[in-house]
Design a protein around this motif. Structure first.
Motif, PDB file in Angstrom:
ATOM      1  N   HIS A  72       0.707  -1.280  -0.109  1.00 19.33           N
ATOM      2  CA  HIS A  72      -0.107  -0.073   0.022  1.00 19.33           C
ATOM      3  C   HIS A  72       0.770   1.471  -0.102  1.00 19.33           C
ATOM      4  CE1 HIS A  72      -3.146  -2.797   0.970  1.00 19.33           C
ATOM      5  NE2 HIS A  72      -2.560  -3.250   2.123  1.00 19.33           N
ATOM      6  N   VAL A  73       2.115   1.076   0.437  1.00 17.99           N
ATOM      7  CA  VAL A  73       2.986   2.284   0.586  1.00 17.99           C
ATOM      8  C   VAL A  73       4.187   1.851  -0.287  1.00 17.99           C
ATOM      9  CG1 VAL A  73       4.395   3.832   2.285  1.00 17.99           C
ATOM     10  CG2 VAL A  73       2.377   2.732   3.053  1.00 17.99           C
ATOM     11  N   ARG A  74       4.507   2.968  -1.384  1.00 17.76           N
ATOM     12  CA  ARG A  74       5.341   2.770  -2.210  1.00 17.76           C
ATOM     13  C   ARG A  74       6.526   3.556  -1.815  1.00 17.76           C
ATOM     14  NH1 ARG A  74       4.480   0.021  -6.563  1.00 17.76           N
ATOM     15  NH2 ARG A  74       2.354  -0.691  -6.816  1.00 17.76           N
ATOM     16  N   VAL A  75       7.839   3.028  -1.505  1.00 16.92           N
ATOM     17  CA  VAL A  75       8.915   3.716  -0.906  1.00 16.92           C
ATOM     18  C   VAL A  75       9.904   3.984  -2.103  1.00 16.92           C
ATOM     19  CG1 VAL A  75      10.634   3.610   0.580  1.00 16.92           C
ATOM     20  CG2 VAL A  75       8.676   2.276   1.059  1.00 16.92           C
ATOM     21  N   LEU A  76      10.091   5.427  -1.948  1.00 20.18           N
ATOM     22  CA  LEU A  76      11.370   6.181  -2.932  1.00 20.18           C
ATOM     23  C   LEU A  76      12.349   6.427  -1.827  1.00 20.18           C
ATOM     24  CD1 LEU A  76      12.330   7.055  -5.685  1.00 20.18           C
ATOM     25  CD2 LEU A  76      11.271   9.380  -4.984  1.00 20.18           C
ATOM     26  N   LEU A  77      13.504   5.666  -1.961  1.00 20.50           N
ATOM     27  CA  LEU A  77      14.891   5.867  -1.138  1.00 20.50           C
ATOM     28  C   LEU A  77      15.582   7.104  -1.783  1.00 20.50           C
ATOM     29  CD1 LEU A  77      16.345   4.898   1.286  1.00 20.50           C
ATOM     30  CD2 LEU A  77      17.536   3.444  -0.430  1.00 20.50           C
ATOM     31  N   VAL A  78      15.941   7.958  -0.971  1.00 19.75           N
ATOM     32  CA  VAL A  78      16.672   9.123  -1.333  1.00 19.75           C
ATOM     33  C   VAL A  78      18.133   8.953  -0.759  1.00 19.75           C
ATOM     34  CG1 VAL A  78      16.843  11.571  -1.558  1.00 19.75           C
ATOM     35  CG2 VAL A  78      14.619  10.459  -1.502  1.00 19.75           C
ATOM     36  N   SER A  79      19.205   8.834  -1.454  1.00 15.80           N
ATOM     37  CA  SER A  79      20.379   8.913  -0.756  1.00 15.80           C
ATOM     38  C   SER A  79      21.411  10.188  -1.547  1.00 15.80           C
ATOM     39  CB  SER A  79      21.124   7.653  -1.297  1.00 15.80           C
ATOM     40  OG  SER A  79      22.344   7.356  -0.947  1.00 15.80           O
ATOM     41  N   GLY A  80      22.421  10.179  -0.436  1.00 16.72           N
ATOM     42  CA  GLY A  80      23.390  11.113  -0.948  1.00 16.72           C
ATOM     43  C   GLY A  80      24.358  10.709  -2.073  1.00 16.72           C
ATOM     44  N   GLN A  81      24.395   9.251  -2.371  1.00 15.65           N
ATOM     45  CA  GLN A  81      25.240   8.727  -3.347  1.00 15.65           C
ATOM     46  C   GLN A  81      24.474   7.416  -3.760  1.00 15.65           C
ATOM     47  OE1 GLN A  81      29.009   7.229  -2.009  1.00 15.65           O
ATOM     48  NE2 GLN A  81      28.183   6.118  -0.175  1.00 15.65           N
ATOM     49  N   VAL A  82      24.572   7.336  -5.080  1.00 18.61           N
ATOM     50  CA  VAL A  82      23.944   6.066  -5.737  1.00 18.61           C
ATOM     51  C   VAL A  82      25.109   5.058  -5.947  1.00 18.61           C
ATOM     52  CG1 VAL A  82      22.614   5.250  -7.513  1.00 18.61           C
ATOM     53  CG2 VAL A  82      21.949   7.302  -6.559  1.00 18.61           C
ATOM     54  N   CYS A  83      25.194   3.832  -5.284  1.00 20.10           N
ATOM     55  CA  CYS A  83      26.207   2.766  -5.417  1.00 20.10           C
ATOM     56  C   CYS A  83      25.487   1.554  -5.207  1.00 20.10           C
ATOM     57  CB  CYS A  83      27.451   3.120  -4.302  1.00 20.10           C
ATOM     58  SG  CYS A  83      27.003   3.225  -2.769  1.00 20.10           S
ATOM     59  N   ARG A  84      26.443   0.486  -5.532  1.00 22.64           N
ATOM     60  CA  ARG A  84      25.794  -0.911  -5.406  1.00 22.64           C
ATOM     61  C   ARG A  84      24.982  -1.262  -4.079  1.00 22.64           C
ATOM     62  NH1 ARG A  84      30.422  -4.722  -8.161  1.00 22.64           N
ATOM     63  NH2 ARG A  84      30.398  -3.661 -10.286  1.00 22.64           N
ATOM     64  N   SER A  85      25.581  -0.554  -2.891  1.00 22.09           N
ATOM     65  CA  SER A  85      25.056  -1.054  -1.583  1.00 22.09           C
ATOM     66  C   SER A  85      23.840  -0.617  -1.360  1.00 22.09           C
ATOM     67  CB  SER A  85      25.989  -0.443  -0.593  1.00 22.09           C
ATOM     68  OG  SER A  85      26.382   0.689  -0.345  1.00 22.09           O
ATOM     69  N   VAL A  86      23.684   0.843  -1.908  1.00 21.74           N
ATOM     70  CA  VAL A  86      22.206   1.360  -1.924  1.00 21.74           C
ATOM     71  C   VAL A  86      21.390   0.787  -2.827  1.00 21.74           C
ATOM     72  CG1 VAL A  86      21.081   3.667  -2.231  1.00 21.74           C
ATOM     73  CG2 VAL A  86      23.483   3.651  -1.378  1.00 21.74           C
ATOM     74  N   VAL A  87      21.671   0.231  -3.949  1.00 27.29           N
ATOM     75  CA  VAL A  87      20.725  -0.350  -4.709  1.00 27.29           C
ATOM     76  C   VAL A  87      20.336  -1.926  -3.948  1.00 27.29           C
ATOM     77  CG1 VAL A  87      20.667  -1.705  -7.154  1.00 27.29           C
ATOM     78  CG2 VAL A  87      21.685   0.322  -7.044  1.00 27.29           C
ATOM     79  N   ALA A  88      21.370  -2.322  -3.432  1.00 27.06           N
ATOM     80  CA  ALA A  88      21.217  -3.552  -2.747  1.00 27.06           C
ATOM     81  C   ALA A  88      20.179  -3.304  -1.594  1.00 27.06           C
ATOM     82  CB  ALA A  88      22.653  -3.973  -2.005  1.00 27.06           C
ATOM     83  N   ASP A  89      20.169  -2.113  -0.986  1.00 26.69           N
ATOM     84  CA  ASP A  89      19.065  -1.792   0.100  1.00 26.69           C
ATOM     85  C   ASP A  89      17.708  -1.606  -0.576  1.00 26.69           C
ATOM     86  OD1 ASP A  89      20.622  -1.584   2.369  1.00 26.69           O
ATOM     87  OD2 ASP A  89      21.185   0.652   1.960  1.00 26.69           O
ATOM     88  N   VAL A  90      17.565  -1.203  -1.910  1.00 28.14           N
ATOM     89  CA  VAL A  90      16.340  -1.261  -2.614  1.00 28.14           C
ATOM     90  C   VAL A  90      15.755  -2.335  -2.938  1.00 28.14           C
ATOM     91  CG1 VAL A  90      15.155  -0.316  -4.681  1.00 28.14           C
ATOM     92  CG2 VAL A  90      16.701   1.200  -3.664  1.00 28.14           C
TER      93      VAL A  90
END
Length: 213
Positions: A72-90
């Motif tokens: 029901h809730v769509r999450v848009l993750l906002v990050s200071g940098q975009v890297c593999r570890s952040v993609v892994a979080d998504v």
């Protein structure tokens, strides 16, 4: 709904979204990670702008409660940098998109509208890097193994050409134009690549859906 431990970021989001037609900010900004799950349950927003720094402060129980509301809730993750570890979080948390903190307002709005319609917002280039690097598992709990390493060797010349262009950020249409083939043929090659590498359906959806490129 917005969630960040940065007052400056909340102020930026508010100035960006407050007067935007069709967007209503629900409640006060969430600045405390321990309150996030409760606020989601009380306000029922359609989209959550979630700061990566606040995500890192969430305890496992709160994160599990948030996941329960994912349909029901769509999450848009906002990050200071975009890297593999952040993609892994998504991917690990099955969020619906990823955006740089410093993205311009029009990109924020495009991403918010896209995920609110059920689309996914993630850089094709980053996703392609995850796919062609067999040492980086896309799914939680999956470790790199020799089978996936060997699977890379089974890709045909044309499949490698498609993946290489995907890695450059090309869309399916652009790949088809460069290789002189039909767009449906590109999709068939991608499906074959995912099947050979054992990449699950979610990666396919992300790559074929909306992307920031």
């Amino acid at each position: 709904m917005t969630a960040s431990n940065s007052r400056a970021l909340h102020a930026t989001w508010l100035s960006m979204l407050a007067c935007e037609p069709g967007i209503e900010i629900k409640g006060e900004p969430v600045m405390d990670a321990t309150c996030l799950a409760t606020c989601l349950e009380r306000r029922h927003p359609k989209v959550l702008l979630l700061d990566k720094m606040l995500l890192d402060r969430l305890d496992p129980l709160s994160l599990r409660r948030i996941r329960q509301h994912r349909p029901h809730v769509r999450v848009l993750l906002v990050s200071g940098q975009v890297c593999r570890s952040v993609v892994a979080d998504v991917l690990r948390n099955r969020f619906h998109g990823l955006l740089l903190t410093t993205s311009p307002p029009d990109l924020y709005l495009k991403a918010i509208h896209a995920i609110s319609k059920g689309e996914l917002w993630l850089s094709r280039q980053l996703m392609a890097e995850a796919i062609i690097d067999p040492t980086w598992p896309l799914e939680i709990g999956v470790s790199a193994d020799p089978e996936r390493l060997h699977a890379m060797e089974t890709l045909s010349r044309r499949e490698l050409q498609v993946v290489e262009r995907l890695h450059r950020g090309c869309s399916n249409k652009e790949i088809a134009r460069e290789l002189g083939i039909m767009e449906d043929t590109v999709k068939k090659h991608l499906k074959s690549v995912f099947a050979k590498l054992g990449v699950r359906r979610r990666a396919l959806v992300i790559l074929q859906g909306s992307a920031t490129a």
